[in-house]
Design a protein around this motif. Structure first.
Motif, PDB file in Angstrom:
ATOM      1  N   GLU A  57     -23.939 -67.446 -52.095  1.00  0.00           N
ATOM      2  CA  GLU A  57     -24.479 -66.041 -53.322  1.00  0.00           C
ATOM      3  C   GLU A  57     -25.566 -67.069 -54.173  1.00  0.00           C
ATOM      4  O   GLU A  57     -24.842 -67.884 -54.956  1.00  0.00           O
ATOM      5  CB  GLU A  57     -22.525 -66.041 -53.718  1.00  0.00           C
ATOM      6  N   PHE A  58     -26.548 -66.196 -54.697  1.00  0.00           N
ATOM      7  CA  PHE A  58     -27.402 -67.023 -55.744  1.00  0.00           C
ATOM      8  C   PHE A  58     -27.504 -66.097 -56.692  1.00  0.00           C
ATOM      9  O   PHE A  58     -28.669 -65.147 -55.971  1.00  0.00           O
ATOM     10  CB  PHE A  58     -27.823 -67.579 -55.564  1.00  0.00           C
ATOM     11  N   ASN A  59     -27.637 -65.049 -57.660  1.00  0.00           N
ATOM     12  CA  ASN A  59     -28.810 -64.990 -58.348  1.00  0.00           C
ATOM     13  C   ASN A  59     -27.203 -64.811 -60.030  1.00  0.00           C
ATOM     14  O   ASN A  59     -26.773 -65.607 -60.786  1.00  0.00           O
ATOM     15  CB  ASN A  59     -27.213 -62.877 -58.004  1.00  0.00           C
ATOM     16  N   TYR A  60     -28.561 -64.325 -61.419  1.00  0.00           N
ATOM     17  CA  TYR A  60     -28.189 -64.904 -62.799  1.00  0.00           C
ATOM     18  C   TYR A  60     -26.434 -63.919 -63.068  1.00  0.00           C
ATOM     19  O   TYR A  60     -26.298 -64.744 -63.912  1.00  0.00           O
ATOM     20  CB  TYR A  60     -28.946 -64.081 -63.848  1.00  0.00           C
ATOM     21  N   THR A  61     -26.000 -63.231 -62.141  1.00  0.00           N
ATOM     22  CA  THR A  61     -24.419 -62.577 -62.651  1.00  0.00           C
ATOM     23  C   THR A  61     -23.557 -64.067 -62.458  1.00  0.00           C
ATOM     24  O   THR A  61     -23.084 -64.377 -63.113  1.00  0.00           O
ATOM     25  CB  THR A  61     -24.123 -61.229 -62.308  1.00  0.00           C
ATOM     26  N   VAL A  62     -23.647 -64.992 -60.942  1.00  0.00           N
ATOM     27  CA  VAL A  62     -23.465 -65.044 -61.104  1.00  0.00           C
ATOM     28  C   VAL A  62     -23.149 -66.756 -62.007  1.00  0.00           C
ATOM     29  O   VAL A  62     -22.308 -67.172 -62.048  1.00  0.00           O
ATOM     30  CB  VAL A  62     -22.749 -65.873 -59.357  1.00  0.00           C
ATOM     31  N   LEU A  63     -24.571 -66.999 -62.039  1.00  0.00           N
ATOM     32  CA  LEU A  63     -24.870 -67.971 -62.525  1.00  0.00           C
ATOM     33  C   LEU A  63     -24.222 -68.157 -63.910  1.00  0.00           C
ATOM     34  O   LEU A  63     -23.924 -69.105 -64.619  1.00  0.00           O
ATOM     35  CB  LEU A  63     -26.670 -68.126 -62.317  1.00  0.00           C
ATOM     36  N   ALA A  64     -24.130 -67.048 -64.623  1.00  0.00           N
ATOM     37  CA  ALA A  64     -24.047 -66.616 -65.057  1.00  0.00           C
ATOM     38  C   ALA A  64     -22.423 -66.861 -65.568  1.00  0.00           C
ATOM     39  O   ALA A  64     -21.616 -67.678 -67.125  1.00  0.00           O
ATOM     40  CB  ALA A  64     -24.181 -66.029 -66.456  1.00  0.00           C
ATOM     41  N   GLU A  65     -21.626 -66.308 -64.909  1.00  0.00           N
ATOM     42  CA  GLU A  65     -20.649 -66.709 -64.477  1.00  0.00           C
ATOM     43  C   GLU A  65     -19.796 -68.007 -64.156  1.00  0.00           C
ATOM     44  O   GLU A  65     -18.475 -68.575 -64.571  1.00  0.00           O
ATOM     45  CB  GLU A  65     -19.429 -65.307 -63.772  1.00  0.00           C
ATOM     46  N   ASP A  66     -20.100 -68.507 -63.580  1.00  0.00           N
ATOM     47  CA  ASP A  66     -20.018 -70.026 -63.300  1.00  0.00           C
ATOM     48  C   ASP A  66     -20.301 -71.749 -65.118  1.00  0.00           C
ATOM     49  O   ASP A  66     -19.879 -71.780 -65.270  1.00  0.00           O
ATOM     50  CB  ASP A  66     -21.141 -70.585 -62.675  1.00  0.00           C
ATOM     51  N   VAL A  67     -20.307 -71.238 -65.664  1.00  0.00           N
ATOM     52  CA  VAL A  67     -21.168 -71.183 -66.944  1.00  0.00           C
ATOM     53  C   VAL A  67     -20.111 -71.128 -67.917  1.00  0.00           C
ATOM     54  O   VAL A  67     -19.267 -72.004 -68.750  1.00  0.00           O
ATOM     55  CB  VAL A  67     -22.858 -71.163 -67.790  1.00  0.00           C
ATOM     56  N   LYS A  68     -19.527 -69.598 -67.563  1.00  0.00           N
ATOM     57  CA  LYS A  68     -18.571 -69.368 -68.691  1.00  0.00           C
ATOM     58  C   LYS A  68     -17.313 -69.832 -68.093  1.00  0.00           C
ATOM     59  O   LYS A  68     -16.414 -70.556 -68.852  1.00  0.00           O
ATOM     60  CB  LYS A  68     -18.059 -67.834 -68.200  1.00  0.00           C
ATOM     61  N   GLN A  69     -16.841 -70.079 -66.335  1.00  0.00           N
ATOM     62  CA  GLN A  69     -15.548 -70.811 -66.008  1.00  0.00           C
ATOM     63  C   GLN A  69     -16.046 -72.049 -66.576  1.00  0.00           C
ATOM     64  O   GLN A  69     -14.894 -72.331 -66.716  1.00  0.00           O
ATOM     65  CB  GLN A  69     -15.670 -71.082 -64.666  1.00  0.00           C
ATOM     66  N   TYR A  70     -16.878 -72.673 -65.879  1.00  0.00           N
ATOM     67  CA  TYR A  70     -17.529 -73.999 -66.832  1.00  0.00           C
ATOM     68  C   TYR A  70     -16.948 -74.618 -68.543  1.00  0.00           C
ATOM     69  O   TYR A  70     -16.318 -75.410 -68.870  1.00  0.00           O
ATOM     70  CB  TYR A  70     -18.492 -74.649 -66.913  1.00  0.00           C
ATOM     71  N   ALA A  71     -16.882 -73.712 -69.163  1.00  0.00           N
ATOM     72  CA  ALA A  71     -15.772 -73.589 -70.527  1.00  0.00           C
ATOM     73  C   ALA A  71     -14.894 -73.356 -70.411  1.00  0.00           C
ATOM     74  O   ALA A  71     -14.167 -74.253 -71.756  1.00  0.00           O
ATOM     75  CB  ALA A  71     -17.116 -72.247 -71.031  1.00  0.00           C
ATOM     76  N   GLU A  72     -14.497 -72.455 -70.073  1.00  0.00           N
ATOM     77  CA  GLU A  72     -12.694 -71.942 -69.763  1.00  0.00           C
ATOM     78  C   GLU A  72     -12.277 -73.836 -68.890  1.00  0.00           C
ATOM     79  O   GLU A  72     -11.233 -73.521 -69.549  1.00  0.00           O
ATOM     80  CB  GLU A  72     -12.737 -70.748 -68.663  1.00  0.00           C
ATOM     81  N   ASP A  73     -12.699 -74.433 -67.856  1.00  0.00           N
ATOM     82  CA  ASP A  73     -12.319 -75.501 -67.722  1.00  0.00           C
ATOM     83  C   ASP A  73     -12.417 -76.711 -68.718  1.00  0.00           C
ATOM     84  O   ASP A  73     -11.170 -76.982 -68.390  1.00  0.00           O
ATOM     85  CB  ASP A  73     -12.978 -75.838 -66.557  1.00  0.00           C
ATOM     86  N   ASN A  74     -13.448 -76.375 -69.147  1.00  0.00           N
ATOM     87  CA  ASN A  74     -13.437 -77.544 -70.746  1.00  0.00           C
ATOM     88  C   ASN A  74     -12.300 -77.502 -71.405  1.00  0.00           C
ATOM     89  O   ASN A  74     -12.650 -77.873 -72.681  1.00  0.00           O
ATOM     90  CB  ASN A  74     -14.391 -77.858 -70.590  1.00  0.00           C
ATOM     91  N   GLN A  75     -11.880 -76.375 -72.107  1.00  0.00           N
ATOM     92  CA  GLN A  75     -11.710 -75.449 -72.850  1.00  0.00           C
ATOM     93  C   GLN A  75     -12.757 -75.382 -74.301  1.00  0.00           C
ATOM     94  O   GLN A  75     -11.966 -75.450 -75.115  1.00  0.00           O
ATOM     95  CB  GLN A  75     -10.588 -76.272 -73.455  1.00  0.00           C
ATOM     96  N   ILE A  76     -13.178 -74.781 -73.848  1.00  0.00           N
ATOM     97  CA  ILE A  76     -14.905 -74.101 -75.312  1.00  0.00           C
ATOM     98  C   ILE A  76     -14.986 -73.112 -75.009  1.00  0.00           C
ATOM     99  O   ILE A  76     -15.109 -72.363 -74.333  1.00  0.00           O
ATOM    100  CB  ILE A  76     -15.991 -75.106 -74.111  1.00  0.00           C
ATOM    101  N   SER A  77     -14.567 -72.812 -76.543  1.00  0.00           N
ATOM    102  CA  SER A  77     -14.923 -71.197 -76.868  1.00  0.00           C
ATOM    103  C   SER A  77     -16.223 -70.614 -77.472  1.00  0.00           C
ATOM    104  O   SER A  77     -15.861 -69.403 -77.210  1.00  0.00           O
ATOM    105  CB  SER A  77     -13.449 -71.116 -77.543  1.00  0.00           C
TER     106      SER A  77
END
Length: 255
Positions: A57-77
């Motif tokens: 799966e590769f599109n800008y919606t999932v790429l953006a959600e990946d970065v959001k998930q990365y921020a959440e995993d690192n407790q960055i709001s």
């Protein structure tokens, strides 16, 4: 998906997203400069690139959600973000989907419009490279030179070369997924996508990725956007004119 990233420095978080077939390491030198300027810099490998996981799966919606998930995993709001080319499209998508996360947005040499696929020659060369039994970087460069004459582009691509065994190399990128989804790379932002926060578009004066006609569509999606040109730079403006790129971006990020 848990993205791989290298983190340097202390201070307000700054995420950096590489372009198509790149990786966070491409930004290592500039990343250190942003860290020295007081940011906590996150050089992120997007999915199917660098050391991040592979997926069909590769599109800008999932790429953006990946970065959001990365921020959440690192407790960055909240964070600022720089994205180049494909990474710029991911950053734009993220800012429009989740504006509450973004302090400031910097987009490097890409507009929110549609781009026709134009990496065919590069993908053909990398496919041949992946199929061949390469035992040295010199051999890989020679093979790629049959498809790509510019040494700088070959050096950039060969950063993807990964030693699998003592005398055998492979590619870090998920080439099959990228080829299957090549149309996604050029996709435009949705017409109703908007981000009203502080935004800076930096274009290379020698690049045709952002034209004067594109200013209208940029301001439709990003009403607060400033558009500045890096003189003498092409599409890889952050590498070609590193100091000018840093000065323009850091003055915006620090303002």
């Amino acid at each position: 998906m848990k993205l791989h990233a290298n983190v340097e420095g202390n201070g307000f978080p700054l995420f950096i997203l590489h372009g198509f077939l790149g990786m966070g390491d491409n930004w290592k030198t500039l990343g250190k400069e942003y860290a020295d300027a007081g940011f906590q810099v996150h050089l992120i490998d997007q999915r199917n690139h660098g050391r991040s996981p592979h997926s069909s799966e590769f599109n800008y919606t999932v790429l953006a959600e990946d970065v959001k998930q990365y921020a959440e995993d690192n407790q960055i709001s909240k964070f600022s973000i720089i994205g180049h080319s494909m990474g710029g499209k991911t950053a734009m998508q993220l800012a429009c989907q989740h504006p509450e996360l973004i302090e400031k947005l910097v987009v490097a040499d890409i507009a929110p419009k549609y781009y026709e696929p134009h990496h065919q020659q590069i993908l053909e060369g990398l496919t041949r490279l992946e199929e061949a039994e390469i035992s040295s970087r010199k051999e890989a460069d020679q093979l790629l030179s049959e498809f790509i004459s510019e040494q700088g582009i070959r050096m950039f691509l060969l950063k993807n070369l990964n030693r699998k065994e003592k005398n055998a190399y492979g590619l870090r990128v998920n080439l099959s997924a990228l080829k299957q989804n090549i149309e996604e790379v050029g996709k435009a932002l949705a017409e109703d996508a908007h981000f009203n926060g502080e935004t800076l578009f930096l274009k290379g004066s020698k690049s045709n990725y952002i034209t004067d006609e594109d200013k209208k569509i940029i301001h439709q999606h990003f009403p607060e956007a400033k558009i500045e040109s890096i003189q003498g730079a092409g599409h890889w403006l952050h590498a070609e004119k590193k100091d000018a790129f840093f000065e323009a971006s850091i003055s915006f990020l620090k303002a």
